[in-house]
Design an enzyme around this catalytic site. Structure first.
Site, PDB file in Angstrom:
ATOM      1  N   SER A 176       0.846  -1.193   0.000  1.00 42.70           N
ATOM      2  CA  SER A 176       0.000   0.000   0.000  1.00 42.70           C
ATOM      3  C   SER A 176       0.879   1.239   0.000  1.00 42.70           C
ATOM      4  CB  SER A 176      -0.892   0.021   1.243  1.00 42.70           C
ATOM      5  OG  SER A 176      -1.593   1.246   1.341  1.00 42.70           O
ATOM      6  N   TYR A 180      -2.801   0.420  10.420  1.00 38.91           N
ATOM      7  CA  TYR A 180      -2.862  -0.410   9.213  1.00 38.91           C
ATOM      8  C   TYR A 180      -1.592  -0.229   8.391  1.00 38.91           C
ATOM      9  CZ  TYR A 180      -3.933  -1.595   4.369  1.00 38.91           C
ATOM     10  OH  TYR A 180      -3.875  -2.095   3.093  1.00 38.91           O
TER      11      TYR A 180
END
Length: 266
Positions: A160, A173
């Site tokens: 990500s 996260y």
């Protein structure tokens, strides 16, 4: 407890027609489902994993013998073993692509996030990913001892942009993606010289059910659309994955960051 999808048991009737065999976790939604569909379009056989046997069954009905589903938790070592075994059993040869995609988000500021929930995210996003990377690498290194450079072998890890850039709204996260991308780079340095390519794909904001599952509120999702839209879709990332694995065996694209054009940060 894991449960193998039994509706597609047996060997694909003409497995020789598939140019490659892929394993994809998180196969029934978002980037994972789009990747399954793209791989089938590219002529690959696919072993897909997700928690829902019903959703895997629906994909198997739609995609035919190009797809075989194994239901269970992608963080469970026994399920990972089932995935690797299923490639050989169903397509009569081992997988040569493994897409480490299963994971979940967790929104919220560091001062507010539920750390008990974070523990569950760590188990799937980091430990589960590490288990799959390890077992896939062991199998692919053995395969490539005989097959490289005649054939390619790929481990594709979904990271990500928040695994490279600290983002206050998803700091915890993001920490799991920092960890996964570190593991993937360490693995690349270990197995690349043995003919196994390890690629990290780092998407920006992708339209999917991820935001709901991560607990992002409607206001934040609306802000993403206003500030960064049009946003990415799973098919955009699947196209990039397909491009990466289609390269000749001597070419390795080891990192690829993909953002919506208007997303300046993270």
């Amino acid at each position: 407890m894991s449960q193998q999808n039994t509706s597609t048991q047996g060997v694909s009737e003409d497995s020789s027609r598939f140019s490659r065999v892929a394993i994809v976790t998180g196969a029934t939604s978002g980037i994972g489902e789009a990747t399954v569909r793209k791989f089938v379009q590219s002529g690959y056989g696919v072993i897909g994993n997700a928690r829902s046997a019903d959703k895997l069954e629906a994909l198997a009905v739609e995609l035919g013998d190009a797809f075989f589903g194994v239901a269970g938790d992608a963080g469970d070592a026994s399920v990972i073993d089932q995935l690797l075994d299923a490639a050989q059993a169903y397509f009569a040869r081992p997988a040569d692509i493994v897409v480490v995609n299963a994971g979940r988000g967790l929104g919220g500021l560091m001062t507010e996030v539920d750390l008990a929930e974070y523990e569950q995210v760590l188990k799937l996003n980091v430990l589960g990913a590490a288990l799959l990377m390890q077992k896939a690498a062991q199998a692919l290194v053995e395969k490539q001892a005989a097959d490289f450079p005649r054939q390619a072998a790929d481990i594709v890890v979904i990271g990500s942009v928040v695994g490279r850039n600290i983002s206050p709204f998803s700091a915890v996260y993001g920490s799991t993606k920092f960890a996964v991308q570190s593991l993937a780079e360490g693995l690349r340095r270990e197995v690349g010289k043995k003919g196994v390519r390890v690629t990290v794909i780092e998407p920006g904001i992708v339209v999917s059910g991820f935001q709901d599952a991560a607990g992002y509120d409607d206001h934040l999702v609306d802000k993403f659309n206003t500030d960064f839209g049009p946003l990415l879709y799973g098919a955009d990332i699947a196209n990039a994955i397909d491009f990466v694995v289609a390269q000749p065996s001597h070419i390795h694209i080891n990192e690829l960051m993909i953002r919506p054009t208007r997303q300046d940060y993270p």
